[in-house]
Scaffold this motif. Structure first.
Motif, PDB file in Angstrom:
ATOM      1  N   ASN A 149     -62.807  41.102 136.533  1.00 30.08           N
ATOM      2  CA  ASN A 149     -61.707  42.041 136.719  1.00 30.08           C
ATOM      3  C   ASN A 149     -62.226  43.310 137.388  1.00 30.08           C
ATOM      4  OD1 ASN A 149     -59.623  43.905 136.500  1.00 30.08           O
ATOM      5  ND2 ASN A 149     -59.116  43.370 134.392  1.00 30.08           N
ATOM      6  N   VAL A 150     -61.923  43.437 138.659  1.00 28.15           N
ATOM      7  CA  VAL A 150     -62.274  44.635 139.415  1.00 28.15           C
ATOM      8  C   VAL A 150     -61.045  45.500 139.666  1.00 28.15           C
ATOM      9  CG1 VAL A 150     -63.103  45.440 141.684  1.00 28.15           C
ATOM     10  CG2 VAL A 150     -64.315  43.607 140.487  1.00 28.15           C
ATOM     11  N   GLY A 151     -59.861  44.881 139.694  1.00 31.00           N
ATOM     12  CA  GLY A 151     -58.635  45.607 139.991  1.00 31.00           C
ATOM     13  C   GLY A 151     -58.246  46.604 138.919  1.00 31.00           C
ATOM     14  N   SER A 152     -58.219  46.142 137.646  1.00 31.30           N
ATOM     15  CA  SER A 152     -57.827  47.044 136.559  1.00 31.30           C
ATOM     16  C   SER A 152     -58.927  47.225 135.528  1.00 31.30           C
ATOM     17  CB  SER A 152     -56.570  46.503 135.850  1.00 31.30           C
ATOM     18  OG  SER A 152     -56.847  45.304 135.145  1.00 31.30           O
ATOM     19  N   GLY A 153     -60.037  46.563 135.703  1.00 28.38           N
ATOM     20  CA  GLY A 153     -61.151  46.660 134.762  1.00 28.38           C
ATOM     21  C   GLY A 153     -62.250  47.564 135.285  1.00 28.38           C
ATOM     22  N   GLY A 154     -63.091  48.027 134.386  1.00 28.85           N
ATOM     23  CA  GLY A 154     -64.159  48.942 134.759  1.00 28.85           C
ATOM     24  C   GLY A 154     -65.485  48.250 134.969  1.00 28.85           C
ATOM     25  N   VAL A 155     -66.425  49.018 135.519  1.00 28.54           N
ATOM     26  CA  VAL A 155     -67.769  48.504 135.781  1.00 28.54           C
ATOM     27  C   VAL A 155     -68.436  48.056 134.483  1.00 28.54           C
ATOM     28  CG1 VAL A 155     -70.067  49.111 136.622  1.00 28.54           C
ATOM     29  CG2 VAL A 155     -68.042  49.917 137.848  1.00 28.54           C
ATOM     30  N   LEU A 158     -67.237  44.594 133.115  1.00 23.79           N
ATOM     31  CA  LEU A 158     -67.810  43.414 133.762  1.00 23.79           C
ATOM     32  C   LEU A 158     -69.281  43.261 133.396  1.00 23.79           C
ATOM     33  CD1 LEU A 158     -67.497  40.993 135.574  1.00 23.79           C
ATOM     34  CD2 LEU A 158     -67.784  42.475 137.574  1.00 23.79           C
ATOM     35  N   ALA A 159     -70.010  44.371 133.350  1.00 22.13           N
ATOM     36  CA  ALA A 159     -71.417  44.307 132.961  1.00 22.13           C
ATOM     37  C   ALA A 159     -71.564  43.767 131.542  1.00 22.13           C
ATOM     38  CB  ALA A 159     -72.049  45.693 133.070  1.00 22.13           C
ATOM     39  N   ASP A 160     -70.653  44.163 130.651  1.00 19.68           N
ATOM     40  CA  ASP A 160     -70.696  43.664 129.274  1.00 19.68           C
ATOM     41  C   ASP A 160     -70.397  42.175 129.203  1.00 19.68           C
ATOM     42  OD1 ASP A 160     -71.348  46.131 128.244  1.00 19.68           O
ATOM     43  OD2 ASP A 160     -69.321  46.628 127.575  1.00 19.68           O
ATOM     44  N   TRP A 161     -69.485  41.694 130.049  1.00 21.49           N
ATOM     45  CA  TRP A 161     -69.173  40.254 130.057  1.00 21.49           C
ATOM     46  C   TRP A 161     -70.398  39.451 130.477  1.00 21.49           C
ATOM     47  CZ3 TRP A 161     -64.627  37.669 133.234  1.00 21.49           C
ATOM     48  CH2 TRP A 161     -64.164  36.557 132.534  1.00 21.49           C
ATOM     49  N   TYR A 216     -70.142  47.526 141.477  1.00 27.70           N
ATOM     50  CA  TYR A 216     -70.045  46.607 140.346  1.00 27.70           C
ATOM     51  C   TYR A 216     -71.288  45.738 140.206  1.00 27.70           C
ATOM     52  CZ  TYR A 216     -65.241  47.581 138.869  1.00 27.70           C
ATOM     53  OH  TYR A 216     -64.112  48.170 138.347  1.00 27.70           O
ATOM     54  N   VAL A 217     -71.778  45.176 141.306  1.00 28.91           N
ATOM     55  CA  VAL A 217     -72.907  44.252 141.184  1.00 28.91           C
ATOM     56  C   VAL A 217     -74.195  44.972 140.812  1.00 28.91           C
ATOM     57  CG1 VAL A 217     -71.859  42.607 142.782  1.00 28.91           C
ATOM     58  CG2 VAL A 217     -73.516  44.274 143.648  1.00 28.91           C
ATOM     59  N   THR A 218     -74.263  46.264 141.102  1.00 29.91           N
ATOM     60  CA  THR A 218     -75.452  47.036 140.728  1.00 29.91           C
ATOM     61  C   THR A 218     -75.699  46.973 139.226  1.00 29.91           C
ATOM     62  OG1 THR A 218     -75.214  48.562 142.585  1.00 29.91           O
ATOM     63  CG2 THR A 218     -76.460  49.361 140.687  1.00 29.91           C
TER      64      THR A 218
END
Length: 517
Positions: A149-155, A158-161, A216-218
């Protein structure tokens, strides 16, 4: 005539115009030296929280009278195992950029609900979540492909997932995973960084998305996944070549393993045409859109080659298939459609195209697996049927991880209303057990096409073939007649002195197999 030339994954197309129809099409084998491997991941699938794909499709709950494993239908599991699906993409699609993964873990009774604003406005209870999906993939023997989720989710989300699914040591997220009953991580390799960022994923400019992608990928850790995680950028829609140009130019190659491409065989977004009761004009237009996949791959990969001569970045066609008006009487937001011989033509054609571009196309995901768009499986309560598309993918699975055999041929043309399309697509491969397979799709509605191919180079024996065909283009499997269309042995061929001659009936798919001596 249409000149088709395939060599080591590269394709040159020369199109001319002729009214002459040859009695035979001669197919020649080009040098197999340095040919690419046809990645098994080309035969991937897609499962979005959309309509009845997850709920009432894959997932019926552990208390269902329908036999299930952790709530997932056993008959669907068995059917997908038969297909040997290599990967499964989840949870979207447009849904991915509204999905917050932590809502789908832990105690079922404490999970918040979510309104699926993209597809039908239905309320979901988040009973199907990360553990269900990743355990399903493990049971299928398939690689999970998670859309972040990049649209409504935070960095951090995603890192936590990534940490929750992959980290072996002690950390907040791995401790949480253990609290939820999973001691060892799943080791998820494939990650999509958002979906359709140009549209439902945020309506972003490519320059903006490229910067967001890098951010995000960082923070996505490669730890505990062999070779690191495989990061896929949200790619272009159809012929948006500028999108691919900007991403390839602005994202460092060490941060990028794959670029996505989405293309559906839809004739008109405002009037898609019926799913079953279509006429030949609609069929021809659908085939024209399906054939566009060839041009899109050629042009997008040419841009990729400009910035990546060593072909380190892969093209990922993670949404493709036919898209029509929904079946009469069904929810328009659920995208449920029947699956006819037209869909078999789309499947055979596109899989041949992907195979022949195996140097760049390393993954593709048919949209979608169950009850949505060009599904391989349809369900109705306890009933389940396999579609013509399922059978094509089952026939073609022999190409998975085999070496591409490049071919050259002049295709006869399929003509309708003063327009023409190549009637034939063909791809071939040699696998590790020394079997050669050749797959043919003839989209012509009326004409059989005969092909001749000299196979002496492979010294083949034990030639056999399988066909998928039917009387009418509109034919389909139904819950009342689930086996109307199934593969059958095909004997209308000659094999003498190493030369194969094969007649391909109208709108049919054939796969030929032979053993190397």
């Amino acid at each position: 005539m249409y000149k088709h030339f395939l060599k080591s994954g590269a394709i040159l197309i020369l199109v001319g115009f002729s009214q002459l129809i040859s009695a035979q099409t001669k197919i020649e084998i080009v040098s197999i030296e340095n040919s690419p491997t046809i990645s098994k991941h080309i035969y991937g699938h897609f499962a979005e929280h959309l309509g009845r794909c997850i709920y009432e499709g894959f997932y019926v709950g552990e208390n269902s009278v329908i036999p299930n494993s952790e709530g997932v239908r056993i008959d669907i599991i068995e059917a997908l195992k038969e297909l040997q699906i290599p990967n499964l993409r989840w949870p979207g699609g447009c849904f991915a950029d509204t999905y917050h993964w932590m809502d789908g873990i832990g105690d079922l009774e404490k999970r918040p609900t979510i309104v699926n604003t993209w597809w039908g406005g239905v309320t979901e209870d988040n009973s199907f979540g990360t553990h269900n999906f990743l355990n399903l993939c493990k049971e299928l023997g398939a690689e999970p492909y998670l859309s972040g989720n990049v649209g409504s989710g935070g960095v951090q989300e995603l890192a936590d997932w990534v940490q929750y699914t992959n980290f072996k040591g002690k950390s907040p997220m791995s401790d949480l995973r253990r609290e939820n009953g999973k001691e060892e991580p799943w080791g998820v390799k494939y990650w999509g960084i958002g979906n359709e960022a140009w549209g439902c994923g945020g309506n972003m400019r490519p320059e903006y998305y490229a910067d967001i992608y890098k951010k995000y990928v960082t923070f996505m850790s490669d730890a505990d996944v062999e070779g690191g995680i495989y990061k896929i950028a949200s790619g272009a829609s159809n012929d948006d070549y500028n999108w691919t140009e900007v991403l390839m130019k602005n994202i460092p190659k060490n941060m990028l393993q794959g670029v996505a491409l989405h293309h559906y065989s839809v004739i008109d977004w405002g009037a898609k045409g019926p799913d079953v009761n279509f006429d030949e004009e609609t069929y021809f237009k659908t085939m024209k859109e399906s054939w566009l996949m060839e041009e899109l791959i050629v042009k997008h990969t040419a841009i990729m080659d400009k910035y990546d001569e060593e072909k380190k970045v892969d093209l990922i066609v993670d949404e493709w298939g036919g898209w029509y008006e929904v079946s009469e009487g069904t929810n328009p937001g659920f995208l449920y459609q029947q699956n006819t011989m037209r869909d078999a033509m789309i499947a055979g054609m596109n899989l041949n195209i992907f195979n022949n571009h195996a140097d760049r196309v390393k993954m593709a995901n048919l949209a979608q697996a169950v009850n949505v768009l060009q599904a391989v499986i349809l369900t109705d309560k306890e009933k389940m049927i396999l579609t013509p598309t399922y059978h094509v993918m089952n026939m073609y699975k022999v190409h998975q991880d085999a070496t591409l055999i490049p071919l050259s041929f002049d295709s006869p043309m399929y003509s309708f209303d003063n327009e023409s399309l190549p009637a034939l697509t063909v791809s071939a491969s040699k696998d590790s057990s020394q079997k050669v397979h050749i797959s043919f799709t003839n989209i012509d509605t009326k004409k059989s096409n005969t092909v001749v191919i000299d196979l002496n180079e492979f010294k083949l024996k034990n030639i056999n073939s399988t066909i998928l065909s039917s009387i009418s283009l509109q034919d389909h499997n139904s819950f009342e007649n689930p086996n109307k269309i199934t593969p059958k042995n095909f004997k209308d061929f000659k094999f003498a002195k190493g030369v194969l001659e094969l007649t391909i009936p109208p709108f049919s798919v054939i796969v030929v197999e032979g053993d190397m001596m």
